[in-house]
Design an enzyme around this catalytic site. Structure first.
Site, mmCIF file in Angstrom:
data_model
loop_
_atom_site.group_PDB
_atom_site.id
_atom_site.type_symbol
_atom_site.label_atom_id
_atom_site.label_comp_id
_atom_site.label_asym_id
_atom_site.label_seq_id
_atom_site.Cartn_x
_atom_site.Cartn_y
_atom_site.Cartn_z
ATOM 1 N N ASP A 229 0.863 -1.182 0.000
ATOM 2 C CA ASP A 229 0.000 0.000 0.000
ATOM 3 C C ASP A 229 0.901 1.234 0.000
ATOM 4 O OD1 ASP A 229 -2.933 1.059 0.535
ATOM 5 O OD2 ASP A 229 -1.596 2.241 1.788
ATOM 6 N N HIS B 270 -5.350 4.894 6.473
ATOM 7 C CA HIS B 270 -4.619 5.688 5.479
ATOM 8 C C HIS B 270 -3.152 5.854 5.844
ATOM 9 C CE1 HIS B 270 -8.047 6.549 2.964
ATOM 10 N NE2 HIS B 270 -8.742 6.914 4.022
ATOM 11 N N GLU C 148 1.052 5.680 0.281
ATOM 12 C CA GLU C 148 0.447 6.984 0.525
ATOM 13 C C GLU C 148 1.150 7.974 -0.399
ATOM 14 O OE1 GLU C 148 -2.195 7.181 2.230
ATOM 15 O OE2 GLU C 148 -2.023 5.142 3.022
ATOM 16 N N ASP D 84 -2.760 -0.152 6.365
ATOM 17 C CA ASP D 84 -3.658 -0.530 5.265
ATOM 18 C C ASP D 84 -3.206 -1.832 4.611
ATOM 19 O OD1 ASP D 84 -4.939 1.772 5.883
ATOM 20 O OD2 ASP D 84 -4.785 2.699 3.905
#
Length: 593
Positions: free
Chosen positions: A34, A176, A36, A181
């Site tokens: 994942d 997040h 960001e 995540d």
């Protein structure tokens, strides 16, 4: 004498056995990743701020990877609110030039897994290409794509990671942050594989090709498509009592309808609809745009059970800036011919309330619903005591001062939203600096609701003010498609026949077009969805304006110029894949460098 040893299988035989058996999922190593980021598009300049990954095999966690990444650019306030990652946190973090090779080494030899994989894998591939680094030939599993194949609305309201984490009882709540995540996605992956195992999916090959099976009864109804033409238009599925079950549109009616009776159609609700269908009616249209508009109107008229969108266009809300001695903002359901200013329409009351809150945060106009006299007549309310209302009720302000604030508010609604944007951005930045991310998130959502509403209103109003717009575009077959639009409503559509006089044809089309009367509000003559479809066609490549009656203009400093940033933020937050198939999840407005 000893029996001869069995001959080793040939390379061809070994390969055939491998393909037939496939690679068991329990024996594979998955790397669940994942990211960001600072926005929704790496190509448009968005950067990675964090990478998190978990390596698993057979249900066992083999290792974890986590690193913040210095994006070498400021993180927008609303992204900091979303992720909790601030500029100070990434100041000493490694750049993507160091973080990416470290991650690729961690993921070597695995099957990559991500929720909405095109987003995460797309970012990784982009920066690998920027670094001239060969991209490993990873096989990729998208848990969002898998979920929409096996999860129904009875299981979860949508396919967001947060919803699936609740469904499968994930031990980590998505927040997040990349590693959290990724951990939640691991539990979602295992939950999905458990369900798929019950459907006979045990290998990676079976996982990659899995689709809902089409029943024999569904296939037997293929004959319903045969009478339809190979032409653009609208199709209506009806049951044994001729009730409309579903309305759709296509550039090729027969080809599209036939897919409902083959393995191409994998939506479970569509399978249910086809089982009930007894007839299919086709309405041929001159152009694809006419078909799209007719579809919307038929859905609104029949409200078919199996159409999820556009069934209730009348269920909308508007914000109204009233015309009275002390104007105020009001949430209303319809537009009146009362010389007031309106913002909308909003498809949900919640979005309208968020927009209303953004405006009240910026402009201290009164929030009471009473009709006030011009002269002070009562004591101030709590909002006045808090400094959030100019309080005309007790004489704290005069008419000129109040009118000046209302004028700024009206200008923000109709022309320039900058004052609202600047006020709320400053508030978000202060809250983010104090790590009050939840409060800042509330203001972020309010600002996004206002920007989208203002941009939509300005765009719709610009077209609906025009008594008539006539435009043409050369289609793929070389013929010219012509549309007549009156006050935002499609009034006529046609295609100029080969050899015909173009001017005469357009004149006849205009003469036979529907009469559309003007009315107040941004979408007086059509639904907002219809006018937006017309606008997308008018703004598409190759369209030529034949004639414009009135002025079709939008304010140069309008809200639309702020949309790119907010759409990028929304895309970066999106882990939702709708249950219905979509060709693309990319935002309409791409951010620019």
């Amino acid at each position: 004498m000893n029996d001869p040893a069995p001959a080793a299988p040939s390379r061809w035989e070994a390969q055939r056995s491998f393909d037939e058996l496939g690679r068991p999922l329990r024996d594979l190593t998955f790397c669940v990743v994942d990211l960001e980021t600072t926005g929704g598009s790496a190509r448009a300049g968005s950067m990675i701020t964090e990478i998190g990954a978990v390596k698993v095999r057979g249900g066992e966690v083999l290792g974890e990877f986590q690193t913040l990444v210095n994006p070498h650019t400021r993180i927008p306030a609303f992204i900091a609110v979303l992720t909790g990652i601030t500029n100070s946190m990434v100041a000493d973090a490694p750049p993507i030039e160091s973080a990416l090779p470290a991650f690729l080494e961690f993921a070597q030899g695995t099957v990559l897994v991500a929720h909405n994989a095109p987003f995460d894998v797309g970012f990784l591939q982009h920066f690998a290409a920027e670094q001239a680094r060969p991209w490993p030939r990873f096989e990729v599993v998208d848990t969002a794509r898998l979920a929409r194949r096996v999860i129904t609305r009875d299981d979860a309201p949508n396919c967001k990671l947060s919803s699936l984490a609740v469904l499968f009882g994930a031990t980590t709540t998505p927040n997040h942050r990349a590693l959290s995540d990724a951990r939640a996605t691991v539990d979602v992956l295992h939950g999905l594989l458990g369900r798929l195992g019950g459907l006979g999916v045990h290998t990676l090959e079976e996982l990659q090709t899995f689709s809902a099976k089409v029943s024999a009864a569904q296939r037997r109804k293929r004959h319903l498509a045969e009478p339809l033409p190979h032409a653009p238009g609208v199709y209506l599925f009806r049951d044994e009592r001729s009730r409309v079950l579903y309305v759709g549109t296509s550039r090729d009616l027969r080809t599209r309808v036939r897919t409902y009776f083959t393995a191409s159609e994998t939506r479970s609700r569509m399978g249910e609809m086809v089982r009930l269908a007894e007839t299919v009616t086709g309405l041929e249209c001159a152009t694809p745009l006419e078909a799209q508009v007719r579809e919307l109107r038929l859905i609104a008229e029949h409200k078919p059970k199996y159409n999820r969108r556009s069934r209730f266009p009348e269920k909308v809300h508007f914000l109204k800036l009233t015309r009275e001695p002390w104007p105020r903002l009001s949430l209303v359901r319809r537009v009146l011919d009362d010389d007031a200013d309106y913002l909308g329409p909003f498809s949900s009351r919640k979005a309208a309330e968020r927009c209303l809150a953004a405006l009240h945060d910026t402009f201290p106009v009164r929030q009471c619903s009473d009709r006030l006299a011009r002269e002070p007549s009562r004591s101030p309310c709590v909002l006045a005591e808090m400094g959030r209302c100019l309080s005309p009720c007790d004489g704290s302000t005069d008419a000129a001062t109040y009118a000046a604030v209302v004028a700024r508010l009206r200008d923000s609604l109709l022309r320039r939203p900058d004052e609202v944007v600047e006020t709320i951005n400053l508030r978000m930045a202060g809250l983010a600096a104090d790590e009050r991310f939840e409060e800042a998130g509330v203001h972020r959502d309010r600002l996004a609701a206002f920007i989208r509403a203002a941009a939509r209103t300005q765009r719709l109003s610009a077209l609906t003010r025009c008594p008539e717009v006539v435009a043409a575009r050369r289609e793929d077959d070389g013929r010219w498609a012509v549309h007549v639009v009156r006050h935002g409503r499609l009034a006529a559509a046609g295609v100029i026949p080969p050899g015909a006089d173009a001017h005469e044809y357009v004149a006849q089309l205009r003469a036979s077009a529907e009469t559309v009367l003007p009315a107040p509000g941004p979408v007086p003559a059509a639904t907002a969805e219809e006018t937006e479809k017309v606008l997308r066609w008018l703004e598409s490549e190759g369209v030529r304006l034949v004639d414009v009656t009135g002025e079709w203009t939008c304010p140069v400093g309008g809200a639309r110029r702020h949309l790119a940033l907010h759409d990028a933020a929304a895309e970066s937050r999106t882990s939702l894949v709708p249950f219905d198939d979509r060709r693309s999840l990319a935002p309409v407005h791409q951010p620019t460098r």
